[in-house]
Design a protein around this motif. Sequence first.
Motif, short mmCIF file in Angstrom:
data_model
loop_
_atom_site.label_atom_id
_atom_site.label_comp_id
_atom_site.label_asym_id
_atom_site.label_seq_id
_atom_site.Cartn_x
_atom_site.Cartn_y
_atom_site.Cartn_z
N ASP A 30 0.86 -1.17 0.00
CA ASP A 30 0.00 0.00 0.00
C ASP A 30 0.90 1.23 0.00
OD1 ASP A 30 -1.62 2.19 0.67
OD2 ASP A 30 -2.96 0.96 1.89
N MET A 31 1.07 1.82 -1.15
CA MET A 31 1.98 2.97 -1.29
C MET A 31 1.47 4.20 -0.53
SD MET A 31 4.57 1.99 -3.07
CE MET A 31 5.32 3.41 -3.81
N LYS A 32 0.19 4.32 -0.34
CA LYS A 32 -0.36 5.48 0.36
C LYS A 32 0.00 5.46 1.85
CE LYS A 32 -4.56 8.16 0.89
NZ LYS A 32 -5.98 8.27 0.54
N SER A 37 2.24 -5.83 3.34
CA SER A 37 1.59 -6.95 4.04
C SER A 37 1.84 -8.23 3.27
CB SER A 37 0.07 -6.72 4.13
OG SER A 37 -0.22 -5.53 4.80
N ARG A 38 2.09 -9.31 4.02
CA ARG A 38 2.21 -10.64 3.43
C ARG A 38 1.39 -11.60 4.27
NH1 ARG A 38 7.84 -13.08 3.07
NH2 ARG A 38 7.87 -12.44 5.23
N CYS A 58 7.34 1.43 6.87
CA CYS A 58 8.43 2.41 6.81
C CYS A 58 7.75 3.77 6.82
CB CYS A 58 9.27 2.23 5.55
SG CYS A 58 10.15 0.67 5.51
N SER A 59 7.93 4.51 7.88
CA SER A 59 7.21 5.76 8.05
C SER A 59 7.71 6.84 7.09
CB SER A 59 7.36 6.25 9.50
OG SER A 59 6.75 7.50 9.65
N LEU A 60 6.77 7.46 6.40
CA LEU A 60 7.11 8.62 5.58
C LEU A 60 7.11 9.89 6.43
CD1 LEU A 60 5.07 7.83 2.34
CD2 LEU A 60 7.53 7.61 2.70
N ALA A 61 6.28 9.91 7.46
CA ALA A 61 6.20 11.07 8.34
C ALA A 61 7.46 11.22 9.18
CB ALA A 61 4.97 10.96 9.24
#
Length: 189
Positions: A30-32, A37-38, A58-61
């Motif tokens: 989920d790129m958003k 998930s696996r 991996c947090s973008l924030a």
Amino acid sequence: VNWIGIRIWVNQTELDLNTWEVLDFERVLDMKTGLLSRKFSAKSPEGITITVATERLCSLADDECAAIRYSFSVDRDADVKVQSYLDSAVVNEDTNWEAGFWEFDSGFADTNSGLVMTTTKKTQFVLAVTMKNKCTLGEVPSVESSASFAAQTWTGQIKAGANNHIEKYVGLCNSLNYSKSELDEQSKN
């Protein structure tokens, strides 16, 4: 540094999708939300089926924070061992003649956390990675560490169908943002 390392053994046989019979497998990115998930089920050579669901964030924030969770169950009572580790002895494809790319500064593990700190040989870029884990197999893990490795391992017996999990929280800090003396403390935050 390989910060995603989690290993599972069922009755002393390590879970390995290359050698176990894979019954089903699904992977979704989920790129958003930044969530990988696996979900899979696999049968061991001795016939025990494990069902696993993983989530990796991996947090973008906050690009210094990451997390991974493994939820798992087996179809019959079993002895299970779970190991969460950090490994800085990774091999990079872009090095010449199998030359090492990293200098291993330190590795440390205790029952609460683990840390590895490593430096690139050419540019002196320093990376500190800390992990904290929560595991349903027990309160106190055994620990292992070297200059390039830190691990916590839990063992226990689980009942058929019981839901179990390990959650790993990771702090990743580097010398672009902090002085070398600040790195280990900052990665723990």
